[in-house]
Design an enzyme around this catalytic site. Sequence first.
Site, mmCIF file in Angstrom:
data_model
loop_
_atom_site.group_PDB
_atom_site.id
_atom_site.type_symbol
_atom_site.label_atom_id
_atom_site.label_comp_id
_atom_site.label_asym_id
_atom_site.label_seq_id
_atom_site.Cartn_x
_atom_site.Cartn_y
_atom_site.Cartn_z
ATOM 1 N N ASN A 88 0.860 -1.265 0.050
ATOM 2 C CA ASN A 88 0.220 -0.050 -0.025
ATOM 3 C C ASN A 88 0.829 1.301 -0.022
ATOM 4 O O ASN A 88 2.162 1.269 0.714
ATOM 5 C CB ASN A 88 -0.920 -0.038 1.280
ATOM 6 C CG ASN A 88 -1.811 -1.244 1.372
ATOM 7 O OD1 ASN A 88 -2.207 -1.732 0.374
ATOM 8 N ND2 ASN A 88 -2.271 -1.554 2.387
ATOM 9 N N HIS A 105 5.697 -0.422 -2.747
ATOM 10 C CA HIS A 105 5.224 0.225 -4.072
ATOM 11 C C HIS A 105 5.517 1.718 -4.063
ATOM 12 O O HIS A 105 4.752 2.430 -4.520
ATOM 13 C CB HIS A 105 4.063 -0.117 -4.244
ATOM 14 C CG HIS A 105 3.875 -1.583 -4.820
ATOM 15 N ND1 HIS A 105 2.793 -2.606 -4.773
ATOM 16 C CD2 HIS A 105 5.027 -2.498 -5.055
ATOM 17 C CE1 HIS A 105 3.122 -3.796 -5.131
ATOM 18 N NE2 HIS A 105 4.270 -3.781 -5.487
ATOM 19 N N SER A 172 -3.956 -10.139 -2.603
ATOM 20 C CA SER A 172 -4.777 -11.117 -3.657
ATOM 21 C C SER A 172 -3.395 -12.349 -4.015
ATOM 22 O O SER A 172 -3.875 -13.303 -4.631
ATOM 23 C CB SER A 172 -5.077 -10.536 -4.833
ATOM 24 O OG SER A 172 -4.039 -9.850 -5.684
#
Length: 230
Positions: A88, A105, A172
């Site tokens: 996140n 990220h 995921s």
Amino acid sequence: MKKKLVVLTGAGISAESGIKTFRDSDGLWEGHNVLDVATPEGWHKNPALVLDFYNQRRRQLKEVFPNRAHQILAELENEFEVYVITQNVDDLHERAGSTNVLHLHGELLKVRSSVDMNYILDWQDDLNFGDFDKDKNQLRPHIVWFGEEVPALEEALQLTQNADYFAVIGTSLQVYPAAGLIDYTPRETPIFYIDPKPIQIPNLKNPLEVIAEMASTGVEIMRNKLLSHR
């Protein structure tokens, strides 16, 4: 000596705070095609769109707050040496009190030079054309876009390889290289997998505890199990 708990978090943990997940079922992120706002090609094609998109995300971040899952992970630092590796770009882990957070990220509240990736600044407000680095190069969001290298990956691998416990929360396990971290856990390290819709993890040799719950509920369950393990 405290045992090391390494936690990989994804969009699912921030979704409960009201932040839209990166990829909803329609393949869009806040109504935008990911290729337009999260790739170097999108930046070169329409930098104004990209700047506006992340300015909106930065403003939205000021209106949301950490949820119980974030808070429990911070509280676990009283019992464990906790390292959060997050996909996140928000700061909700830090605001909840976690002290060891590695952003794979990038971060919404930082910007960097469009030329020198090591020139990074803290940034709270809108980023506009004409906001330059020291050499008059345009600043860009400090986000790892698709197709770009992940500078924090090596540190994430080292943390994972030294984990006494490993947890996967709200991701995921589809976005690489982050999804591949689980393969670097020591074989005897127990893994907690928290997701309301867990997928099969192929070829996993570790002890695995699947908790098919939302992050806030699942992290509470994990905490109780961890404390009973000690």
